[in-house]
Design a protein around this motif. Structure first.
Motif: not given
Length: 400
Positions: A70-80, A356-360
């Motif tokens: 549910r939070n993969k986009d936020r995780i990707g942004d935080a990792l970046a 990460i955003r484009v990953w399912d």
């Protein structure tokens, strides 16, 4: 590890059932039952916690589960942002680069025998060869020709020629060229003797021809020229030779000092560059150089074993032995990498977040779960054992 964690939970359930069945006849089994009962609770609770990170337990849409998908986009942004804040800041990169001696590493690599680092050399060579072969030859060749012609036009060639001619005269390096020109003049005279005689006959008047003096005049002219070339070739102090050397010295001075002479040479240079034949010659040079470069790149070991290899080896030794050169190269590398981090750090972290955003959700879950690995199942095992121990302590306190 999933099998082990689940198997331990089932073992605790079996122990609980057996202890509960035989507890009336064996009171001490109450401690075993309490341990197994609490172990099941702990194991199930940690199974729920671990599963809730990555998916819905038992497929039920329980709130605050499947946290990572549910939070993969936020995780990707935080990792970046973490990468940019801790690794891709110019000051951080420069500080880390201070401890990296790129110059020494490059020197050792250049000195390595042909058999060492073969994969790196072959890979780089193939890349260079493929790059040159894939580029548009007509466009690239045009760029090369334009660059060469532009560079030549930008350089005022007259002072360069004058300085080179003056240096040659001062060091007597013009003497072999002058003697070659004198010998060439003698050969031209011998090969064109019939033409000279014919010219004398045509220009002589009828009185000279009637007296038969035209042949004598031709003989005198040819003998005089032949004698002149012979004397000039054997006598370094011959007056005509001295005049030629003086003319060369005057030309060298004029090329460096006289504006009108320099202007004429520049015009001749530009006219020569505008000649299609010169453009074809420059193009042939580019084609030969490109073919030689591709051929060398296809066989790097052969090139490194020859003179180029010796040059590279000498460069490597210089890099290792010259501390000032190492400092300059390392400083340049540090500033270049820091500059790249400052200029392209944002693009790099956007690449991470966008990827990460484009990953399912399933891909993100599988990759993170496999990255954490066995430790997730150890959480379940530890929860089972810790829960059982807590249950045993609580039952002991209740009994006391």
């Amino acid at each position: 590890m999933k099998v082990a964690a689940t198997g331990l939970l089932l073992v605790m359930a079996a122990i609980f059932v057996v202890a509960r069945a035989f507890e009336p006849g064996h009171p001490w089994l109450s401690y075993v039952k309490s341990f197994a009962e609490a172990a099941m609770v702990g194991g199930l609770a940690d199974w729920f916690a671990v599963t809730a990170l990555f998916r819905h337990p038992l497929g039920l849409p329980i709130p605050h589960t499947a946290i990572i998908p549910r939070n993969k986009d936020r995780i990707g942004d935080a990792l970046a942002n973490f990468l940019q804040s801790n690794f891709l800041i110019a000051s951080v990169v420069a500080r880390r680069m201070r401890h990296i001696d790129i110059a020494t590493a490059a020197g050792r690599f250049l000195q390595a025998p042909a058999g060492e680092a073969t994969r790196i050399r072959q890979g780089a060579s193939r890349m260079i060869a493929d790059l040159f072969e894939s580029l548009d030859d007509e466009r690239l060749g045009g760029m090369v020709k334009t660059a060469v012609a532009t560079r030549i036009r930008a350089v005022e060639i007259a002072p360069v020629l004058g300085h080179a001619l003056a240096s040659a005269i001062n060091e007597d390096r013009h003497v072999p060229m002058l003697e070659t020109a004198i010998r060439w003049s003698a050969r031209v005279l011998d090969h064109n003797e019939p033409m000279i005689r014919e010219m004398v006959k045509k220009r002589a008047n009828w009185v000279v021809k009637l007296a038969g003096l035209d042949e004598k005049m031709a003989d005198a002219i040819i003998d005089g020229l032949r004698k002149l070339t012979l004397e000039m070739a054997t006598d370094p102090t011959h007056p005509v030779r001295a005049k030629i050397e003086q003319a060369l010295a005057d030309l060298a001075n004029d090329l460096q000092t006289k504006p009108e002479t320099r202007a004429r040479v520049e015009q001749m240079k530009n006219d020569l560059l505008d000649n299609p034949s010169v453009a074809q010659w420059i193009d042939s040079l580019w084609q030969k150089g490109r073919a030689a470069l591709v051929k060398a790149a296809r066989n790097p070991d052969a090139v490194l074993a020859g003179r180029l290899g010796e040059v590279l080896k000498s460069m490597g030794q210089t890099l290792e032995r010259d501390p000032r050169l190492r400092i300059v190269i390392n400083r340049f590398a540090r500033r270049a990498v820091a500059g790249m981090a400052a200029s392209y750090g944002g693009s790099i972290v956007r690449l991470v977040s966008d990827t990460i955003r484009v990953w399912d959700a399933r891909t993100v879950t599988a990759r993170l779960e496999s990255a954490v690995g066995r430790d997730l199942q150890y959480i379940r095992i530890n929860g089972t054992l810790v829960g059982g121990s807590v249950g045993l302590v609580l039952h002991l306190l209740d009994t006391l």
